[in-house]
Design an enzyme around this catalytic site. Sequence first.
Site, short mmCIF file in Angstrom:
data_model
loop_
_atom_site.label_atom_id
_atom_site.label_comp_id
_atom_site.label_asym_id
_atom_site.label_seq_id
_atom_site.Cartn_x
_atom_site.Cartn_y
_atom_site.Cartn_z
N TYR A 139 0.82 -1.22 0.00
CA TYR A 139 0.00 0.00 0.00
C TYR A 139 0.85 1.27 0.00
O TYR A 139 0.37 2.34 -0.37
CB TYR A 139 -0.93 0.03 1.22
N LYS A 190 3.48 -15.39 2.39
CA LYS A 190 3.38 -16.09 1.11
C LYS A 190 4.82 -16.41 0.70
O LYS A 190 5.31 -15.99 -0.36
CB LYS A 190 2.65 -15.19 0.09
N ASP A 222 -3.03 -18.09 1.68
CA ASP A 222 -4.19 -18.75 1.06
C ASP A 222 -4.75 -19.83 1.99
O ASP A 222 -5.96 -19.96 2.16
CB ASP A 222 -3.84 -19.31 -0.33
N ASP A 246 -5.33 -6.92 6.00
CA ASP A 246 -6.53 -6.18 5.59
C ASP A 246 -7.64 -7.18 5.26
O ASP A 246 -8.78 -7.08 5.73
CB ASP A 246 -6.16 -5.33 4.36
N ASP A 250 -10.91 -8.72 7.93
CA ASP A 250 -12.32 -8.58 7.56
C ASP A 250 -13.00 -9.94 7.52
O ASP A 250 -14.16 -10.08 7.93
CB ASP A 250 -12.44 -7.91 6.18
#
Length: 357
Positions: A139, A190, A222, A246, A250
């Site tokens: 980001y 990852k 994942d 992020d 959620d």
Amino acid sequence: MKNILILPGDYIGPEIMAEAVKVLDVLKAEGEPIQWSFGHLGGAAYDAEGHPYPPSTQAAARAADAILMGAVGGPKYDALPREVRPEQGILGIRKDLGLFANLRPALAYEALSAASSFKPEVIAGLDILILRELTGDIYFGSPRGRRENAAGAQEGFDTMHYSVPEVERIAHVAFQAAQKRGKRLCSVDKENVLETSRLWREVMIRIGAQYPDVALSHMYVDNAAMQLVKNPKQFDVIVTGNIFGDILSDEASMLAGSIGMLPSASLDVNNKGLYEPIHGSAPDIAGQGKANPLATILSVGMMFKYSFDRPDIAERIDAAVNTVLAQGHRTGDIAQPGDKVIGTSAMGDAFIAVFKQ
Ligand code: NAD
């Protein structure tokens, strides 16, 4: 004396914050050394002072011991230029105060199990903490932008990066949080494809040697997304980078049943923090006295736990929320068909009645 800056924000922000202030009133009357003042952030700050994070709020935020925020944004401000939109207020205050660690507990309240889309046995007793790095990663990476590639096509590109010190400081927060809980930490990355993740994992393992009482494990993002819905109770504390966090935080919020029940904290290196519900400003129900104030009240609990070193007050707040729910009090977002629905201030009052006992 602890100084709290209160930033109610926009739409339902002032409504839910009024209920959180009732909790502060009770604690102050009991003799807790706290005082608070109000400031503007987001759209309210733009309206009052022409900027979503104006100098007056900046000065007050820097001087405060902790900040309690409602929510910002909404349709009134959607057409503003990007640099003065309400979310720039949040990004601005996070950056200004160096709030790099975002803590989101995901708790399943037994009384609300019917409101969750998960089977009761999957979530009964769930209590996990997701720790998301907040100021680095893709980001904020540069270079980023648009360019023409070798084949002459337009492409967009971003840069993912983490430095060793950035990973070290979030690792310390994560191991210390795990020490205060179930002493299990799962680092999500990852590593099989990303260089950034390889470095992340190396640093986690190295810092982990300083916390031999915490069991460190690793999981690919994942798989973590899958395990969170398959068997969420396997986790105690999860630590991950900004973009993975992020998404996973959620996802985890759905385990709890309602967005109106979840608090969060964003901390700096000294545990100074900004505390806020995870939900937004809910323009669709603003001004109607319908919003659930419990996520904001639980944010007050997190503030006492993490910034004021008073976990006993956090536990008292958590217990009172459990009791209020067990008594059957429901705002619209957590009600089932047939339930009696109460409004924002009635829920706040029901909480206070239990909390004062
Ligand atoms: P939202 O969280 O505001 O609302 C999503 C849904 O949940 C709505 O139906 C809303 O009524 C409901 N809801 C949210 N909080 C509730 C509560 N306390 N009690 C009962 N119901 C509740 O998300 P959105 O609609 O996508 O965004 C609305 C605005 O909020 C946007 O401008 C967005 O940018 C902003 N936002 C701000 C923050 C923040 O301040 N940290 C976070 C997310 C979104």
